[in-house]
Design a protein around this motif. Structure first.
Motif, PDB file in Angstrom:
ATOM      1  N   MET A   1      19.398  48.283  21.030  1.00 28.16           N
ATOM      2  CA  MET A   1      17.990  48.459  21.377  1.00 28.16           C
ATOM      3  C   MET A   1      16.937  48.601  20.124  1.00 28.16           C
ATOM      4  N   SER A   2      17.400  49.329  18.958  1.00 32.67           N
ATOM      5  CA  SER A   2      16.587  49.521  18.066  1.00 32.67           C
ATOM      6  C   SER A   2      16.226  48.451  17.345  1.00 32.67           C
ATOM      7  N   ARG A   3      17.392  47.507  16.666  1.00 31.00           N
ATOM      8  CA  ARG A   3      17.231  46.169  16.442  1.00 31.00           C
ATOM      9  C   ARG A   3      16.480  45.117  17.055  1.00 31.00           C
ATOM     10  N   LEU A   4      16.358  45.399  18.382  1.00 36.05           N
ATOM     11  CA  LEU A   4      15.813  44.493  19.143  1.00 36.05           C
ATOM     12  C   LEU A   4      14.336  44.731  19.288  1.00 36.05           C
ATOM     13  N   SER A   5      13.891  46.116  19.194  1.00 39.88           N
ATOM     14  CA  SER A   5      12.439  46.624  19.034  1.00 39.88           C
ATOM     15  C   SER A   5      11.999  46.104  17.729  1.00 39.88           C
ATOM     16  N   ARG A   6      12.741  46.307  16.554  1.00 39.06           N
ATOM     17  CA  ARG A   6      12.296  45.969  15.183  1.00 39.06           C
ATOM     18  C   ARG A   6      11.940  44.502  15.436  1.00 39.06           C
ATOM     19  N   ALA A   7      13.145  43.763  16.003  1.00 34.15           N
ATOM     20  CA  ALA A   7      13.064  42.177  16.030  1.00 34.15           C
ATOM     21  C   ALA A   7      11.713  41.895  16.814  1.00 34.15           C
ATOM     22  N   ARG A   8      11.495  42.259  17.767  1.00 31.97           N
ATOM     23  CA  ARG A   8      10.310  41.865  18.474  1.00 31.97           C
ATOM     24  C   ARG A   8       9.095  42.221  17.771  1.00 31.97           C
ATOM     25  N   ALA A   9       9.015  43.368  17.110  1.00 31.23           N
ATOM     26  CA  ALA A   9       7.852  43.815  16.420  1.00 31.23           C
ATOM     27  C   ALA A   9       7.601  42.983  15.295  1.00 31.23           C
ATOM     28  N   ARG A  10       8.531  42.656  14.427  1.00 29.35           N
ATOM     29  CA  ARG A  10       8.612  41.757  13.363  1.00 29.35           C
ATOM     30  C   ARG A  10       8.290  40.207  13.864  1.00 29.35           C
ATOM     31  N   LEU A  11       8.614  39.883  14.966  1.00 27.54           N
ATOM     32  CA  LEU A  11       8.442  38.574  15.264  1.00 27.54           C
ATOM     33  C   LEU A  11       6.962  38.254  15.631  1.00 27.54           C
ATOM     34  N   ARG A  12       6.463  39.185  16.327  1.00 28.20           N
ATOM     35  CA  ARG A  12       5.099  39.441  16.853  1.00 28.20           C
ATOM     36  C   ARG A  12       4.271  39.454  15.510  1.00 28.20           C
ATOM     37  N   GLU A  13       4.449  40.121  14.518  1.00 28.36           N
ATOM     38  CA  GLU A  13       3.757  40.130  13.102  1.00 28.36           C
ATOM     39  C   GLU A  13       3.772  38.800  12.771  1.00 28.36           C
TER      40      GLU A  13
END
Length: 172
Positions: A138-150
């Protein structure tokens, strides 16, 4: 392990391999290596358990091992050449290249993102494939989505998006 059950998993394995490697040839090699490993180690698969998760685990472990071997040879970081890479034709909105942005994610984040979103795996299945706790998924997925959005908004990770660049809107 029946051959038909393995064949049913091929499209998902190819999708995941292609998204992991970003290259059709490397993806085909990874799928072939995975199937060879599965054939050689078929006795390790427990009948009645999730064949899909087992195959994806084999693939992920092969990919990680291959990446470790490649780290010995210096490679040109994508950030050093991303301005030289041609953008797709069309207006700025169509120039957003999702595949290129996904490839810029760290391996651990990209793996989780691909398993959960592309392969529609549950957090528990993704955790089992990657050998990590569900909370880490869940943590990695959240960071991945945030980074991808960025990245999709035009940020480089160290600064805010450039003025005048289109921003993606969140739609729920």
């Amino acid at each position: 392990m029946e051959r038909t059950h393995v064949i049913e998993q091929l499209p998902g394995l190819r999708r995941y391999a292609r998204a992991l490697t970003g290259d059709a040839w490397a993806a085909d090699d990874l799928v072939q290596d995975t199937l060879e490993r599965a054939c050689a180690k078929w006795q390790l698969w427990l009948a009645g358990t999730d064949l899909r998760a087992w195959l994806f685990t084999l693939m992920h472990n092969l990919y990680v091992n291959q990446r470790r071997g490649m780290q010995a040879a210096p490679a040109t970081p994508l950030d050093d050449v991303h301005s030289d890479l041609p953008a797709p034709e069309g207006d700025r909105d169509s120039a957003l290249d999702l595949a290129r942005c996904v490839q810029r994610l760290p391996d651990d984040q990209r793996s989780v993102l691909l398993l959960v979103t592309l392969e529609d795996m549950s957090y528990a299945d993704a955790a089992r494939v990657l050998g990590i706790p569900i909370g880490t998924v869940m943590s990695r997925l959240s960071r991945a989505r945030a980074r991808l959005r960025e990245l999709m908004e035009g940020g480089d990770g160290n600064s805010r998006p450039v003025a005048g660049q289109p921003r993606l809107r969140r739609m729920k």
